[in-house]
Structures are given as C-alpha cells and as structure tokens.
Design a protein around this motif. Structure first.
Motif: not given
Length: 153
Positions: A36-45
């Motif tokens: 998620s490029f550091g936006f969160g721990s899970a992949p982006a939706h």
C-alpha cells in the motif's frame, strides 16, 4: 446515493459506464515500497501503479526540488508576504504571461506558454520558482514569486 454507489468503480467494471472518481481517490504513497506504499498494513483496495513509488512522501521530503518542498516553501513565505487582497495587473507585452503586484511590493509572474520570459532585474528578488531560472529568464509554463528582501525580515 445507494449502497452500490459506494463500491469503487474499479470493482464495478463493465457495468459502470463512467470514468468514476477512483483515480483521484487513490491513497497517497507514503513509502516507495510495500503493498500500500506505506498507507496502511494491508494492500490498497484500488490498484496503485508502480510509478507511484517515485512520488512517495518519504522520497519527496528529501528532494529540495520536489512539489512537496515547493509547497512547504510557499507556506513558509506566506505569512511574511501576506497583505491586503488588492492587486495591480502589470502589462507584460505577451498574452501568455500574467503578472501582478500586491500592495506591499511582492509580485507573481506566470508563463502559460512554452517560451521563456525575461524578468530583468527583478530576477534577483525571486523567492520562489516552480522551475529553475536561466539567469534572468524564467522558463515557459512556470511561476515565480518576486519579493524585496525587506519583506522577508
């Protein structure tokens, strides 16, 4: 607006006939790597293109020529340059160059065309530029702020 409208258009696929807003809603890349490029721990939706990595905040923060650095400098200059809302249009002799002055003496010059614009002696007082100057010439498609040093204290 129903529940179906809350589903990103990317997942609605062929049944969605518009462009949607997904492209403007992709999370900002904070780090140049990761799902998620550091936006969160899970992949982006929403899928994030790999070229996003070069715009990660962690990289832009270290680059003095980045858009992030430009905006930070503009915010830093904002308070010392702030003045009344009036402005005076300054004739440039070119339809693709806009120039105006504020009451306390600072100016903004924007070139909307491809051709450079010569700032003359005012180039020595440029305090912010969206692109590097070539001596006293600003490149096309750029903006500069010009301010006397007395305003910056």
């Amino acid at each position: 607006m129903g529940r179906r409208d809350a589903v990103p258009s990317f997942f609605r696929g062929a049944e969605f006939d518009g462009l949607g807003r997904d492209g403007c809603r992709v999370p900002l890349p904070w780090e140049p790597d990761g799902a998620s490029f550091g936006f969160g721990s899970a992949p982006a939706h929403l899928p994030q293109p790999q070229w996003f990595d070069q715009y990660a905040v962690s990289l832009q923060d270290r680059d003095p020529s980045s858009t992030l650095s430009l905006y930070r400098e503009a915010l830093r200059l904002r308070h010392p340059l702030q003045t009344g809302e009036e402005l005076e249009w300054i004739e440039t002799g070119r339809p693709d160059v806009l120039r105006f002055a504020r009451p306390n003496g600072w100016e903004v010059v924007t070139t909307f065309g491809d051709e450079p614009f010569d700032l003359g002696d005012a180039a020595t007082d440029v305090v912010l530029a969206t692109a590097p100057l070539d001596h006293s010439r600003m490149p096309g498609e750029s903006t500069v702020w010009i301010a006397p040093q007395s305003l910056l204290g």
